[in-house]
Design a protein around this motif. Structure first.
Motif, PDB file in Angstrom:
ATOM      1  N   LEU A   1       0.414  -1.006  -0.353  1.00  0.00           N
ATOM      2  CA  LEU A   1      -0.099   0.013   0.130  1.00  0.00           C
ATOM      3  C   LEU A   1       0.949   1.081   0.196  1.00  0.00           C
ATOM      4  CD1 LEU A   1      -2.765   1.345   0.062  1.00  0.00           C
ATOM      5  CD2 LEU A   1      -2.577   0.828   2.765  1.00  0.00           C
ATOM      6  N   ALA A   2       1.624   1.143   1.130  1.00  0.00           N
ATOM      7  CA  ALA A   2       2.886   3.089   0.780  1.00  0.00           C
ATOM      8  C   ALA A   2       3.291   2.665  -0.031  1.00  0.00           C
ATOM      9  CB  ALA A   2       3.358   2.864   1.986  1.00  0.00           C
ATOM     10  N   LEU A   3       4.054   1.768  -0.859  1.00  0.00           N
ATOM     11  CA  LEU A   3       4.763   1.825  -2.155  1.00  0.00           C
ATOM     12  C   LEU A   3       4.173   1.978  -3.324  1.00  0.00           C
ATOM     13  CD1 LEU A   3       7.775  -0.677  -1.432  1.00  0.00           C
ATOM     14  CD2 LEU A   3       7.373   1.473  -1.071  1.00  0.00           C
ATOM     15  N   PHE A   4       3.029   1.379  -3.242  1.00  0.00           N
ATOM     16  CA  PHE A   4       2.507   1.290  -5.186  1.00  0.00           C
ATOM     17  C   PHE A   4       1.505   1.805  -5.074  1.00  0.00           C
ATOM     18  CE2 PHE A   4       5.559  -2.752  -4.721  1.00  0.00           C
ATOM     19  CZ  PHE A   4       6.916  -2.196  -5.493  1.00  0.00           C
TER      20      PHE A   4
ATOM     21  N   LEU B   1       2.611   2.717   6.736  1.00  0.00           N
ATOM     22  CA  LEU B   1       3.989   1.592   7.523  1.00  0.00           C
ATOM     23  C   LEU B   1       3.639   1.773   8.820  1.00  0.00           C
ATOM     24  CD1 LEU B   1       7.260   2.915   5.183  1.00  0.00           C
ATOM     25  CD2 LEU B   1       5.635   0.609   5.446  1.00  0.00           C
ATOM     26  N   PHE B   2       3.375   2.764   9.318  1.00  0.00           N
ATOM     27  CA  PHE B   2       3.153   2.536  10.982  1.00  0.00           C
ATOM     28  C   PHE B   2       2.340   1.545  11.430  1.00  0.00           C
ATOM     29  CE2 PHE B   2       1.563   5.008  14.302  1.00  0.00           C
ATOM     30  CZ  PHE B   2       2.272   4.797  15.949  1.00  0.00           C
TER      31      PHE B   2
ATOM     32  N   TRP C   1      10.883  11.736   3.239  1.00  0.00           N
ATOM     33  CA  TRP C   1      11.459  12.131   4.070  1.00  0.00           C
ATOM     34  C   TRP C   1      13.352  11.891   4.298  1.00  0.00           C
ATOM     35  CZ3 TRP C   1       6.660  11.389   7.553  1.00  0.00           C
ATOM     36  CH2 TRP C   1       5.390  12.264   6.980  1.00  0.00           C
ATOM     37  N   PRO C   2      14.330  12.784   4.879  1.00  0.00           N
ATOM     38  CA  PRO C   2      15.505  12.269   5.770  1.00  0.00           C
ATOM     39  C   PRO C   2      15.355  11.551   6.797  1.00  0.00           C
ATOM     40  CG  PRO C   2      14.957  14.776   5.747  1.00  0.00           C
ATOM     41  CD  PRO C   2      13.591  14.001   5.252  1.00  0.00           C
ATOM     42  N   GLY C   3      16.899  10.723   6.559  1.00  0.00           N
ATOM     43  CA  GLY C   3      16.659  10.747   8.001  1.00  0.00           C
ATOM     44  C   GLY C   3      15.846   8.355   8.226  1.00  0.00           C
TER      45      GLY C   3
ATOM     46  N   TYR D   1      10.027   6.271   3.925  1.00  0.00           N
ATOM     47  CA  TYR D   1       9.083   4.975   3.773  1.00  0.00           C
ATOM     48  C   TYR D   1      10.507   4.226   3.085  1.00  0.00           C
ATOM     49  CZ  TYR D   1       9.689   6.087  -1.830  1.00  0.00           C
ATOM     50  OH  TYR D   1      10.023   6.324  -2.340  1.00  0.00           O
ATOM     51  N   LYS D   2      11.339   4.186   2.368  1.00  0.00           N
ATOM     52  CA  LYS D   2      12.371   2.901   2.064  1.00  0.00           C
ATOM     53  C   LYS D   2      12.989   2.572   3.248  1.00  0.00           C
ATOM     54  CE  LYS D   2      13.043   5.674  -1.694  1.00  0.00           C
ATOM     55  NZ  LYS D   2      13.916   6.089  -2.977  1.00  0.00           N
ATOM     56  N   PHE D   3      13.433   3.649   4.269  1.00  0.00           N
ATOM     57  CA  PHE D   3      14.050   2.695   4.969  1.00  0.00           C
ATOM     58  C   PHE D   3      13.078   1.992   6.091  1.00  0.00           C
ATOM     59  CE2 PHE D   3      14.904   3.254   9.372  1.00  0.00           C
ATOM     60  CZ  PHE D   3      16.310   2.550   9.856  1.00  0.00           C
ATOM     61  N   LEU D   4      12.112   2.409   6.211  1.00  0.00           N
ATOM     62  CA  LEU D   4      10.682   2.044   7.131  1.00  0.00           C
ATOM     63  C   LEU D   4      10.146   0.428   6.399  1.00  0.00           C
ATOM     64  CD1 LEU D   4       8.724   4.963   8.466  1.00  0.00           C
ATOM     65  CD2 LEU D   4      10.608   3.288   9.385  1.00  0.00           C
TER      66      LEU D   4
END
Length: 550
Positions: A94-97, A279-280, A525-527, A531-534
């Motif tokens: 859902l978040a990515l696509f 993702l949360f 977002w940085p850090g 969303y990719k890191f999460l």
């Protein structure tokens, strides 16, 4: 039955949540103009990621889940926890696509998205199916679970209790719109999780910890209840093969293509908030196995050691023998294991789950009824009139869901019942959405035919299973059946897309990914909030958990 103190705690909670919902919904500065659909249906597109994640979780987890997951933990162990952990993978999808398409296209409903990608016929059919599924799956099944709890705890007639809760929840939902729903859902998520943790701690302490529980299960030849993944050919129909083939079909529809769920992301402030909010929720979905399913397994161990009295759940079977009806296991755990005061908090948690599920479904039904049905035939309807239509639609849906209660209460396992229904609704919708966003050649005519034929096949298979349960078709696991129906729908849409080639419009030309890398091109977002890191972190955590509980 619960005491006076606990009753007042539960009643006080209901009054407080209704008041908060009405205030949030009617506060124009917080909610946007309630006379405008953007404010009423999508909260003025002002939602931030914590509220989105909590609201997604609250809409998904209802009183039904607390009751039925505990029942499944008692009956089959941690097995049905797969429905919770596998959800993390579909929330990543859902978040990515999916979220980027939904946010960038500026849609208000998912049927609106299908019209832009395919045609009007797809929109009409999805709107109809979405309203029916919301009434049955999100509201009526929740009412059944809530009715069982309230009747057991308070001695109130099941239907009387349900009608009262329906009126109270409907009041702030129908009046306040999505802002009221999301604000109350955020509060209810915290209450629900807190209450579930309390009952888990008391169960865990009573059973004596992990090793003691394993020892008890081993003594009663039930050690396999700890395993999340069962071998192929498992008699319960939930082998690892069924889970990994069947769940994605159910999960992609539920988390990525169901209006009731996805509407929370449509109200996001921007794409990053929508993605991180989803993702949360994926991280929060780790908890239910430990705080919803595990207490049921603990209850089984306590029952076997005679530390939990389930005599009130004994009933006569048609053949004259005595059998255990485990539907009420959660309420008995509350009343027998918790001290006064905490019982009231747990009842409040149960009511939180019930009210949040109903509220979310009613808001999505109101949106679908006004945007996708009423405006379809009266396109010049004033904006304020659409809000009125949405409110009336939600009210009618509430009445219809109550009328379905006697039929749905026949399922021995509520959790199995709800997933059985989803397994026959989801395949054509999952197929049309997946091919629509990943395959350029998916055509509108093919998609419409796939929705019609796939839905008809699902209804036929479901009817055979209920009317002729001894047939070979009826004995196929609903998870495997969902996969078979999905593959059939994919074949139908692919073949018909070549028979009726796609003719892209200016909208549809932008509503499919040119490659799998494209949705990852946004920096985010940085850090650590990226969303990719999460997404990677959530995948890694889920892999470790499945390795531990395989």
């Amino acid at each position: 039955m619960i005491g006076r103190l606990d009753t007042w705690i539960a009643v006080g909670y209901i009054v407080a949540i209704v008041a908060v919902g009405l205030f949030a919904g009617l506060n124009k500065k917080a909610a946007g103009s309630q006379g405008e659909p953007g404010g009423y249906f999508l909260a003025g597109r002002s939602l931030r990621w914590p509220m989105i994640g909590l609201a997604l979780f609250a809409t998904n987890i209802s009183c039904l889940h607390l009751v039925s997951l505990a029942q499944s933990g008692f009956d089959t162990g941690l097995l049905n926890g797969n429905f919770e952990w596998m959800a993390a993978f579909t929330l990543i999808l859902l978040a990515l696509f999916f979220v980027p398409f939904y946010i960038r296209s500026g849609i208000s409903t998912l049927p609106d998205f299908l019209e832009k990608r395919y045609n009007r016929a797809c929109r009409d059919w999805l709107a109809f199916i979405s309203i029916i599924s919301a009434i049955i799956i999100h509201i009526a099944f929740s009412f059944v679970a809530g009715g069982i709890v309230l009747e057991t705890l308070f001695g109130i007639n099941m239907y009387t209790a349900i009608i009262v809760i329906a009126l109270l929840t409907g009041a702030y939902t129908i009046i306040g719109g999505l802002k009221a729903v999301v604000v109350t859902e955020s509060i209810q998520s915290i209450v629900l999780i807190g209450g579930a943790i309390i009952i888990t701690c008391f169960c865990w302490n009573k059973v004596g910890g992990w090793e003691q529980m394993k020892s008890t299960l081993a003594a009663h030849q039930a050690l396999d209840k700890i395993d999340m993944l069962r071998p192929a050919g498992d008699p319960g129909g939930m082998s690892w093969v069924a889970v990994f083939l069947g769940y994605p079909v159910l999960g992609i529809w539920y988390w990525c293509a169901d209006q009731t769920i996805v509407q929370r992301t449509l109200g996001a402030k921007d794409e990053n908030h929508a993605r991180v909010g989803a993702l949360f929720c994926g991280f929060i979905k780790i908890l239910p196995v430990f705080i919803f399913v595990l207490p049921g397994l603990c209850a089984f161990a306590l029952y076997k050691t005679h530390a939990l009295d389930l005599s009130s759940l004994q009933q006569l079977a048609p053949d004259g023998t005595t059998q255990l009806n485990s539907k009420g296991i959660y309420t008995l755990m509350i009343t027998q294991l918790l001290p006064p005061g905490l019982v009231g908090i747990l009842v409040a948690a149960l009511l939180s789950g019930l009210m949040s599920q109903i509220a979310g479904a009613l808001n999505s039904i109101a949106t679908l009824g006004s945007y996708d049905l009423y405006k379809r035939f009266r396109p010049d309807t004033p904006e304020k009139q659409l809000v009125k239509v949405g409110r009336w639609t939600a009210g009618i849906a509430l009445l219809l869901s109550i009328a379905l209660l006697p039929l749905l209460n026949r399922y021995e396992s509520l959790f199995a019942g709800i997933n059985d229904v989803i397994a026959h609704i989801a395949p054509p919708i999952t197929c049309v959405f997946l091919l629509g966003i990943f395959w350029k050649k998916a055509s509108g005519k093919a998609a419409a035919c796939t929705l019609w034929i796939g839905s008809a096949l699902g209804a036929l298979v479901f009817a055979i299973g209920k009317l002729a349960p001894e047939t070979a078709l009826a004995k196929i696991s609903f998870m495997i059946m969902a996969f078979y129906l999905f593959i059939t729908c994919v074949l139908i849409q692919v073949v018909l897309s070549f028979v009726f080639p796609v003719q892209h419009t200016a909208d549809s030309e932008t509503l499919y990914w040119k490659s799998f890398r494209e949705p990852l091109s946004a920096k985010g977002w940085p850090g650590p909030g990226n969303y990719k890191f999460l997404s990677f972190l959530l995948l890694a955590i889920m892999a470790v958990l499945y390795w531990i509980f395989q």
